[in-house]
Design an enzyme around this catalytic site. Structure first.
Site, PDB file in Angstrom:
ATOM      1  N   LYS A 116       0.848  -1.188   0.000  1.00  0.00           N
ATOM      2  CA  LYS A 116       0.000   0.000   0.000  1.00  0.00           C
ATOM      3  C   LYS A 116       0.877   1.230   0.000  1.00  0.00           C
ATOM      4  CE  LYS A 116      -4.484   0.841   0.334  1.00  0.00           C
ATOM      5  NZ  LYS A 116      -5.496  -0.114  -0.134  1.00  0.00           N
TER       6      LYS A 116
HETATM    7  N1  GLU Z   1      -7.123   0.258  -3.392  1.00  0.00           N
HETATM    8  C1  GLU Z   1      -7.894  -0.884  -3.688  1.00  0.00           C
HETATM    9  C2  GLU Z   1      -8.004  -1.803  -2.476  1.00  0.00           C
HETATM   10  O1  GLU Z   1      -7.858  -1.384  -1.368  1.00  0.00           O
HETATM   11  C3  GLU Z   1      -7.426  -1.605  -4.948  1.00  0.00           C
HETATM   12  C4  GLU Z   1      -6.043  -2.145  -4.948  1.00  0.00           C
HETATM   13  C5  GLU Z   1      -5.548  -2.647  -6.300  1.00  0.00           C
HETATM   14  O2  GLU Z   1      -6.307  -2.630  -7.260  1.00  0.00           O
HETATM   15  O3  GLU Z   1      -4.389  -3.027  -6.336  1.00  0.00           O
HETATM   16  O4  GLU Z   1      -8.345  -2.947  -2.575  1.00  0.00           O
END
Ligand code: GLU
Length: 459
Positions: A116
Site C-alpha cells: 500500500k
Molecule cells: N485500493 C484498492 C483496495 O484497497 C485496490 C487495490 C488494487 O487494485 O491493487 O483494494
C-alpha cells in the site's frame, strides 16, 4: 486499528494450531515453533519505504511531502495495493492497509502479495500541475521498488485513473525499454486500463451483498433454517421483503454500490440515505440515485447541501448532518468512506442488522466486537471490497497479453471470482462460532501459512 488486524491474524493462527488437519506433519515443539514464526512473518511488513518528496509549488515555494510505500508480504506474488492521497495518511495506517491487501488477495486467490502507498496531502489544496508533479516524484523516489513483477500500485482514496496514467508514464520514462503496462493498474482504458475497473469495487461490494442475501440464502434456505447461526437468522429475515439501505461515502465505491442497489431487480432495495464529507441526503421513500449522480458529476463529486440545490435537480430529499447517516433506522449500512467510522462513541446508536465494509477497516476493533456480540452481521472489507483488486489483476493480465476483454466479460470474471470465494467461505462459516471476518482471515492465513511451510520458510 493496526492492532485489530494483528489480533485477528493471531486468533486465526490459534484456531489453526488446534486443528489437527492443518499441517499435520508439524507436531509438538516444532509445531509451536512454526506457529510462532508464522505470527511474526504475517504481522510484520517486509519493507516500509518512506520518502519526503521535494515539490516546487506553482507559487515558487518548495515543500517536502511525506510519502510511503509499504510492502507487507509477497508470498503469493508481486506486492499489490493502492496509493492513497489524504491528509490523514500515516505509517501505521499504510502498514495496516498493506497487511489487509495480503489477506484480501489470499482470500480471493489473486496471485499477488500485499502492499500500500500513501501521500500525506489534501489533494484539493493542490493544482492539477502540482498533483502531476507529486505523482511523478512519487514514482521517481520509489522507482526501484515498483514494477510489473515487483510491486504494482493502483488507485485508492484520493487517487484515480488520472494519477495512474501519470505514474505509469513516469515509470516508462525512468525505465526505457522495460515492460511498463503492468507497473500500475487502474489506468484509463485508452492508456491500457481495463474496462470496468473504475466501477469494479462498488459493483463487487453490491454483488457480495446480493449474492449472500439473495442467491446463497435462497439456494440453501432449508439447511440454513435448521441451525442457529447469526448470519442465517439475519439473512432469512431479509428474504423477499423491502430492505432499506444507507450508504456512507458517495465516491467511486459508494456511488456505484448505491446505483447497483437502486437498479437491482433481484432484491427490493430502497436506498434511503447517502452521505459524503459534507452532508447526508435522506428520503425515507428512497432516493433518486441517478439524479444524485447527475448532480455530483456537475459539482466536483459533492452531494447537494441545500434545499435550493436539491430543487434545481428536482431531487426530493432532506439534508441532514454528515454523521447522522450511520445511526439511521435501516436494515443495511454500507460503509464506503474511510477507516474508523464506527467506534465506541457511536456504536451503541447503530441500528442496522447488516453492515457491508466497502472501505478498508471502517470499524474499530472494540466496536467490531460490540456489534458482533449484538448479532450484527458484518461483511468484512477483505471479502466485500476486493472487486477493485480482482479487476486490477485482470488489467495486469490483459496488459501482458495486449488482448482486452469487453465490459461484460470483465464483470462475468469478477462475479465468478467473488462467487467462488463466497461459496467456499459461507458454508464453512455456517455452524462455526467465529464471525465472518474471522472465517475469512482463517482462510487467508491457511493459504499463506501452507505456502510458507512448503517453501521451507518456517525453519
Ligand atoms: N485500493 C484498492 C483496495 O484497497 C485496490 C487495490 C488494487 O487494485 O491493487 O483494494
Amino acid at each position: 486499528m493496526e492492532k485489530k488486524t494483528e489480533d485477528i491474524i493471531q486468533q486465526s493462527l490459534n484456531a489453526l494450531l488446534e486443528d489437527e488437519n492443518f499441517l499435520p506433519d508439524l507436531q509438538g515443539d516444532t509445531r509451536q515453533q512454526a506457529f510462532k514464526s508464522l505470527a511474526s512473518i504475517l504481522s510484520t511488513p517486509n519493507h516500509i519505504n518512506k520518502s519526503f518528496l521535494r515539490i516546487a509549488l506553482e507559487n515558487g515555494q518548495v515543500v517536502r511531502v511525506p510519502a510511503f510505500r509499504v510492502q507487507h508480504n509477497n508470498t503469493l506474488g508481486p506486492y499489490k495495493g493502492g496509493i492513497r492521497f489524504h491528509e490523514s495518511v500515516n505509517e501505521d495506517e499504510v502498514s495496516n492497509l498493506a497487511k489487509l491487501m495480503t489477506l484480501k488477495n489470499a482470500l480471493h486467490e489473486v496471485p499477488f502479495g500485499g502492499g500500500k502507498g500513501g501521500v500525506i496531502i489534501k489533494p484539493r489544496d493542490y493544482s492539477t500541475k502540482e498533483l502531476n508533479l507529486i505523482c511523478k516524484k512519487y514514482v521517481q523516489y520509489f522507482s526501484d521498488i515498483i514494477g510489473t513483477d515487483k510491486d504494482i500500485p493502483a488507485p485508492d482514496v484520493g487517487t484515480s485513473e488520472r494519477e495512474m496514467d501519470w505514474m505509469m508514464a513516469e515509470y516508462k520514462t525512468i525505465h526505457p525499454g522495460q515492460p511498463y503496462r503492468g507497473s500500475f493498474t487502474g489506468k484509463s482504458v485508452i492508456n491500457g486500463g481495463s474496462l470496468g475497473r473504475r466501477e469494479a469495487t462498488g459493483k463487487g461490494v453490491y454483488f457480495c451483498y446480493r449474492y449472500m442475501l439473495h442467491n446463497f440464502v435462497k439456494e440453501n434456505q432449508n439447511w440454513l433454517s435448521e441451525g442457529d447461526n447469526i448470519f442465517a437468522k439475519t439473512a432469512l429475515g431479509y428474504i423477499d421483503r423491502p430492505l432499506t439501505m444507507a450508504v456512507q461515502g458517495f465516491g467511486n465505491v459508494g456511488s456505484v454500490a448505491a446505483m447497483e442497489a437502486y437498479k437491482c431487480n433481484h432484491m427490493q432495495n430502497k436506498v434511503v440515505a447517502v452521505s459524503d464529507q459534507n452532508v447526508t441526503v435522506y428520503n425515507s421513500e428512497g432516493l433518486d440515485i441517478p439524479g444524485l449522480l447527475k448532480y455530483t458529476s456537475k459539482h466536483d463529486g459533492d452531494l447537494p447541501t441545500t434545499k435550493d440545490a436539491l430543487e434545481e435537480y428536482d431531487l426530493k430529499a432532506d439534508i441532514l448532518d454528515r454523521d447522522s447517516l450511520l445511526t439511521l433506522e435501516v436494515d443495511t449500512l454500507v460503509l464506503a468512506a474511510l477507516e474508523d467510522q464506527i467506534h465506541m462513541n457511536n456504536v451503541e446508536d447503530i441500528k442496522a442488522n447488516m453492515i457491508v465494509e466497502g472501505a478498508n477497516a471502517p470499524i474499530t476493533e472494540d466496536a467490531d466486537q460490540f456489534l458482533s456480540e449484538k448479532g450484527v452481521v458484518i461483511i468484512p472489507d477483505i471479502l466485500a471490497n476486493a472487486g477493485g483488486v480482482i479487476v486490477s489483476y485482470l488489467e495486469w493480465m490483459q496488459g501482458r497479453e495486449t488482448q482486452f476483454y469487453n465490459e461484460d466479460e470483465i464483470y462475468e470474471l469478477l462475479y465468478d471470482k467473488m462467487q467462488h470465494t463466497l461459496d467456499t467461505i459461507l458454508p464453512q462459516f455456517y455452524g462455526d462460532p467465529f464471525p465472518l471476518r474471522q472465517n475469512c482471515y482463517i482462510h487467508s492465513v491457511t493459504k499463506l501459512s501452507t505456502i510458507l511451510y512448503r517453501q521451507g520458510k518456517l525453519y
